[in-house]
Design a protein around this motif. Structure first.
Motif, PDB file in Angstrom:
ATOM      1  N   ASP A   1     -32.732   4.088   6.670  1.00  0.00           N
ATOM      2  CA  ASP A   1     -31.490   4.311   7.400  1.00  0.00           C
ATOM      3  C   ASP A   1     -31.078   3.061   8.157  1.00  0.00           C
ATOM      4  OD1 ASP A   1     -29.460   6.321   8.253  1.00  0.00           O
ATOM      5  OD2 ASP A   1     -30.212   5.759  10.232  1.00  0.00           O
ATOM      6  N   VAL A   2     -32.058   2.464   8.836  1.00  0.00           N
ATOM      7  CA  VAL A   2     -31.768   1.255   9.591  1.00  0.00           C
ATOM      8  C   VAL A   2     -31.317   0.145   8.645  1.00  0.00           C
ATOM      9  CG1 VAL A   2     -32.770  -0.544  11.014  1.00  0.00           C
ATOM     10  CG2 VAL A   2     -33.315   1.845  11.467  1.00  0.00           C
ATOM     11  N   ASP A   3     -32.032   0.011   7.524  1.00  0.00           N
ATOM     12  CA  ASP A   3     -31.630  -0.955   6.505  1.00  0.00           C
ATOM     13  C   ASP A   3     -30.164  -0.786   6.131  1.00  0.00           C
ATOM     14  OD1 ASP A   3     -33.777  -2.531   6.132  1.00  0.00           O
ATOM     15  OD2 ASP A   3     -34.222  -1.896   4.111  1.00  0.00           O
ATOM     16  N   PHE A   4     -29.806   0.444   5.852  1.00  0.00           N
ATOM     17  CA  PHE A   4     -28.435   0.753   5.435  1.00  0.00           C
ATOM     18  C   PHE A   4     -27.419   0.307   6.482  1.00  0.00           C
ATOM     19  CE2 PHE A   4     -24.843   3.718   5.352  1.00  0.00           C
ATOM     20  CZ  PHE A   4     -24.390   3.531   4.056  1.00  0.00           C
ATOM     21  N   HIS A   5     -27.681   0.709   7.724  1.00  0.00           N
ATOM     22  CA  HIS A   5     -26.744   0.358   8.794  1.00  0.00           C
ATOM     23  C   HIS A   5     -26.680  -1.149   9.003  1.00  0.00           C
ATOM     24  CE1 HIS A   5     -25.691   4.373  10.465  1.00  0.00           C
ATOM     25  NE2 HIS A   5     -26.782   4.722   9.802  1.00  0.00           N
ATOM     26  N   TYR A   6     -27.832  -1.791   8.947  1.00  0.00           N
ATOM     27  CA  TYR A   6     -27.869  -3.242   9.099  1.00  0.00           C
ATOM     28  C   TYR A   6     -26.989  -3.933   8.072  1.00  0.00           C
ATOM     29  CZ  TYR A   6     -31.339  -4.367  12.668  1.00  0.00           C
ATOM     30  OH  TYR A   6     -31.980  -4.571  13.859  1.00  0.00           O
ATOM     31  N   ARG A   7     -27.102  -3.514   6.836  1.00  0.00           N
ATOM     32  CA  ARG A   7     -26.334  -4.161   5.755  1.00  0.00           C
ATOM     33  C   ARG A   7     -24.842  -4.087   6.028  1.00  0.00           C
ATOM     34  NH1 ARG A   7     -29.221  -5.427   0.481  1.00  0.00           N
ATOM     35  NH2 ARG A   7     -31.378  -5.173   1.182  1.00  0.00           N
ATOM     36  N   ILE A   8     -24.413  -2.900   6.421  1.00  0.00           N
ATOM     37  CA  ILE A   8     -22.980  -2.713   6.663  1.00  0.00           C
ATOM     38  C   ILE A   8     -22.513  -3.538   7.851  1.00  0.00           C
ATOM     39  CG2 ILE A   8     -21.273  -1.032   7.434  1.00  0.00           C
ATOM     40  CD1 ILE A   8     -22.528   0.956   5.569  1.00  0.00           C
ATOM     41  N   ILE A   9     -23.338  -3.562   8.891  1.00  0.00           N
ATOM     42  CA  ILE A   9     -22.977  -4.353  10.070  1.00  0.00           C
ATOM     43  C   ILE A   9     -22.845  -5.831   9.693  1.00  0.00           C
ATOM     44  CG2 ILE A   9     -23.803  -5.170  12.295  1.00  0.00           C
ATOM     45  CD1 ILE A   9     -25.218  -2.350  12.487  1.00  0.00           C
ATOM     46  N   LEU A  10     -23.805  -6.328   8.936  1.00  0.00           N
ATOM     47  CA  LEU A  10     -23.759  -7.730   8.508  1.00  0.00           C
ATOM     48  C   LEU A  10     -22.535  -8.001   7.642  1.00  0.00           C
ATOM     49  CD1 LEU A  10     -27.521  -8.446   7.710  1.00  0.00           C
ATOM     50  CD2 LEU A  10     -26.196  -9.212   9.682  1.00  0.00           C
TER      51      LEU A  10
ATOM     52  N   GLU B   1     -19.791   0.811  14.966  1.00  0.00           N
ATOM     53  CA  GLU B   1     -20.202   0.908  13.564  1.00  0.00           C
ATOM     54  C   GLU B   1     -19.071   1.435  12.706  1.00  0.00           C
ATOM     55  OE1 GLU B   1     -24.071   1.721  12.254  1.00  0.00           O
ATOM     56  OE2 GLU B   1     -24.926   1.781  14.281  1.00  0.00           O
ATOM     57  N   GLY B   2     -18.194   2.231  13.300  1.00  0.00           N
ATOM     58  CA  GLY B   2     -16.986   2.616  12.590  1.00  0.00           C
ATOM     59  C   GLY B   2     -16.174   1.377  12.236  1.00  0.00           C
ATOM     60  N   LEU B   3     -15.998   0.515  13.231  1.00  0.00           N
ATOM     61  CA  LEU B   3     -15.298  -0.750  12.999  1.00  0.00           C
ATOM     62  C   LEU B   3     -16.003  -1.577  11.929  1.00  0.00           C
ATOM     63  CD1 LEU B   3     -13.306  -3.043  13.705  1.00  0.00           C
ATOM     64  CD2 LEU B   3     -14.848  -3.680  15.576  1.00  0.00           C
ATOM     65  N   ALA B   4     -17.312  -1.689  12.049  1.00  0.00           N
ATOM     66  CA  ALA B   4     -18.091  -2.468  11.074  1.00  0.00           C
ATOM     67  C   ALA B   4     -17.862  -1.942   9.668  1.00  0.00           C
ATOM     68  CB  ALA B   4     -19.577  -2.419  11.423  1.00  0.00           C
ATOM     69  N   CYS B   5     -17.826  -0.640   9.555  1.00  0.00           N
ATOM     70  CA  CYS B   5     -17.641   0.004   8.256  1.00  0.00           C
ATOM     71  C   CYS B   5     -16.260  -0.316   7.684  1.00  0.00           C
ATOM     72  CB  CYS B   5     -17.793   1.516   8.427  1.00  0.00           C
ATOM     73  SG  CYS B   5     -18.726   2.302   7.134  1.00  0.00           S
ATOM     74  N   ARG B   6     -15.264  -0.271   8.525  1.00  0.00           N
ATOM     75  CA  ARG B   6     -13.902  -0.589   8.090  1.00  0.00           C
ATOM     76  C   ARG B   6     -13.827  -2.033   7.614  1.00  0.00           C
ATOM     77  NH1 ARG B   6      -9.762  -1.417  11.895  1.00  0.00           N
ATOM     78  NH2 ARG B   6     -11.000  -0.269  13.402  1.00  0.00           N
ATOM     79  N   LEU B   7     -14.393  -2.938   8.397  1.00  0.00           N
ATOM     80  CA  LEU B   7     -14.390  -4.350   8.023  1.00  0.00           C
ATOM     81  C   LEU B   7     -15.172  -4.582   6.735  1.00  0.00           C
ATOM     82  CD1 LEU B   7     -14.895  -5.967  11.551  1.00  0.00           C
ATOM     83  CD2 LEU B   7     -12.780  -5.827  10.211  1.00  0.00           C
TER      84      LEU B   7
END
Lengths: 232, 232
Positions: free
Chosen positions: B142-151, B98-104
């Motif tokens: 929270d899950v929504d938030f993480h999902y968005r960033i991952i996508l 998720e760190g990587l996902a956030c950077r991307l």
DNA sequence: AACCTTTTTATTGTCGACAATTAAAGCTCC
DNA sequence: GGAGCTTTAATTGTCGACAATAAAAAGGTT
């Protein structure tokens, strides 16, 4: 030469007929015997392996899991195609996860395990000298090396993701786009540096070195992919 | 409230009956309706959902894929049990990926996407004020938030691994061990800081903040798990 | 001739029954 | 009474056939 990575699915021997089919089809896709992008006929493959469609579908589900085929409901499965974008995406993840694995390995590996891994590397060096230029054994050696470190991380999910879900795709890129020339000997040196860091229990450095190693490997394949694209 | 994460399998709607069963059983396991550690009877579940064993086995294969059940050949499937070791292993991986996902995401998200995510966060804040102390909606948020960033990372494998293979297990820990008290509002602040970093196109900082956010979340669950163990 | 509709064909999804394997129960022997 | 073996029961793996869906072919219309 029975290599470590020949096994799969968390290293269990194939007991069911779905396992057998899986191993065979995995190999066929990785080595390009089943063309990339081609559609997979359930009935056809089932006949080919003398099994019913039930175990074959089980195998297909696992092939999807390791990203070798893509399935769409009511439309069937297609073998994946190797692309630049996919390569980048795959290696981005490898950098993170194998870096982590390396750090954990540095913290948790037993001294004799490190010793054994070091000896394995010496063996590979022998092989390389004997079979100069032949890439396959080097690849097997490289995969062996990475497998050992991943397993040493003792992280169940990490092992599963890397060994079961990602590594067949990595091998597919390697086998079909090859690794040869000066990259082979450089990879050896990088492996050696990583082991040294692990032996020194320097997880941070081991992490960094593994990331660079994977990054260098990616760049090598990138150029091959570029050349390959220009030809076709 | 139709939340983003209710969907699965790369967000396709369930078309086949195996899909339907999968969604139902996933929910049942995550919410603890099917007890952790219990054995799954194929015939029993098939009867319960009025389907034959074929689609149910397909569902089981996917449940194994998202680490909710463990299958052994000729012995069947068991629901996983939540352990301290497993929690640590899971969150170690989440930090990296998720760190990587956030950077991307910081590099690739469109301006209006960032705007939309920011607005989503404001909405969650409203919800939190209204439903003070109720944890479920916060988790969904929270899950929504993480999902968005991952996508937003646009990395196919990353999306698949996090959303399809890991997040049900994350939800299982959250639902069964809960998130409440001061952690809820702190999580909001951390989300906000992450969005700010993304809006500033500071991938490195976004990466770091996401890792810390996940680390803090892990520590929170750790204490719950500890307390839970001491009771039982 | 190109486009849309309808029909046909082929492929995937699902079902119920059987075979193979494992776990449980019963029995024998010490 | 308990350990080990044998037999029984239950569960999983596999098979062939049918149903449902999608792709391909044929036909009709503008």
């Amino acid at each position: 030469m029975q290599t470590f990575y020949d096994q799969q699915y968390s290293f269990r021997s194939p007991v069911t007929s779905a396992d057998r089919v899986l191993v065979a089809v995995q190999k066929a896709i990785v080595e390009g015997d089943i063309a990339a992008g081609s559609k997979i006929s359930e009935a056809g493959l089932a006949k080919q392996f003398n099994v019913s469609r039930a175990p074959l579908r089980e195998a297909l589900a696992r092939l999807e899991r390791c990203h070798l085929v893509e399935r769409t409901p009511n439309a069937g499965a297609r073998v994946v195609t190797l692309t630049y974008k996919s390569l980048i995406a795959l290696y981005q993840i490898r950098e993170e996860l194998e870096g982590l694995a390396c750090r954990l390995a540095a913290e948790q590996m037993a001294d004799d395990e490190i010793e054994a891994l070091s000896k394995l590397l010496e063996q590979h060096l022998e092989n390389q000298r004997v079979r100069e230029g032949e890439s396959y054994y080097q690849e097997a050696g490289d995969v062996d090396f990475h497998y050992r470190i991943i397993l040493a991380s003792k992280n169940q999910y990490l092992i599963n993701m890397l060994c079961d879900e990602l590594y067949f795709l990595v091998r597919m890129y390697r086998v079909q786009l090859g690794m040869n020339g000066p990259r082979v000997s450089r990879a050896f040196d990088e492996h050696k540096a990583i082991i040294t860091a692990i032996a020194n229990r320097d997880g941070e450095l081991a992490d960094l070195l593994m990331r660079r190693h994977i990054s260098a490997s990616r760049k090598n394949i990138e150029t091959k992919l570029q050349a390959h694209k220009e030809v076709s």
